[in-house]
Design an enzyme around this catalytic site. Structure first.
Site, PDB file in Angstrom:
ATOM      1  CB  THR A  41     -57.224 -87.973 -28.370  1.00 25.43           C
ATOM      2  OG1 THR A  41     -57.866 -86.853 -27.761  1.00 25.43           O
ATOM      3  CG2 THR A  41     -57.110 -87.757 -29.880  1.00 25.43           C
ATOM      4  N   GLY A  43     -56.690 -88.125 -23.779  1.00 30.84           N
ATOM      5  CA  GLY A  43     -56.878 -86.960 -22.914  1.00 30.84           C
ATOM      6  C   GLY A  43     -58.236 -86.313 -23.092  1.00 30.84           C
ATOM      7  CB  CYS A  44     -60.153 -85.327 -26.092  1.00 27.32           C
ATOM      8  SG  CYS A  44     -58.905 -84.208 -26.736  1.00 27.32           S
ATOM      9  CB  THR A  45     -61.699 -90.077 -23.995  1.00 23.47           C
ATOM     10  OG1 THR A  45     -61.679 -90.140 -25.429  1.00 23.47           O
ATOM     11  CG2 THR A  45     -62.741 -91.031 -23.460  1.00 23.47           C
ATOM     12  CB  ALA A  48     -65.408 -85.606 -23.120  1.00 26.85           C
TER      13      ALA A  48
END
Length: 155
Positions: A41, A43-45, A48
């Site tokens: 997703t 935001g998660c990318t 990370a």
């Protein structure tokens, strides 16, 4: 949320490293335990990649980064490979550990996800700090973690 300055909730979860990782495995170093909603997703990318860019600085402070979401190990393997992540990703399918940490979000007819929260756990396994408002600070969250680790490790 679990209490700060108390033992962190115990866990053992499958990882993209081919073995289960538990809280006991992490003792002896600081742990940056990062819960996030899902691999790939936007935001998660961003989050990370931000942690990966700052991984060396975090490790220099004697800490390891560990990511946790409800995604399956196979998806974690793809996510870590695609973005060159050097830290382990744990699979909390069903969301039990996310619930234990107060990070679970239950969405009717969809399922349980991990909310975007980060927990700092000391080398003895005690919870020392919780970042709950991560969503609005994605691009600079790893830098905030570094600043807090410096503060906690120099205290």
């Amino acid at each position: 949320l679990p209490a700060v300055n108390a033992p962190a909730p115990d866990f053992s979860l499958p990882s993209n490293r081919g073995k289960d990782i538990s809280l006991a495995d992490l003792k002896g170093k600081w742990t940056v335990l990062n819960f996030y909603p899902g691999d790939f997703t936007s935001g998660c990318t961003i989050e990370a990649q931000n942690f990966e860019q700052n991984a060396a600085a975090i490790r220099e402070l004697g800490a390891d980064i560990v990511g946790v979401s409800v995604d399956a190990v196979d998806k974690h393997l793809d996510f870590a490979k695609t973005y060159g992540l050097s830290f382990p990703l744990l699979s909390d399918q069903g969301g039990k550990v996310s619930s234990d940490y107060g990070s679970a979000i239950k969405i009717p007819f969809v399922g349980t996800f991990s909310n975007r929260q980060t927990y700092l756990i000391d080398p003895q396994g005690n919870l020392k700090w919780v970042f709950t408002d991560v969503q609005s600070r994605l691009a600079k969250h790893a830098e905030e973690v570094i600043a807090k680790l410096k503060e906690l490790t120099s205290a």
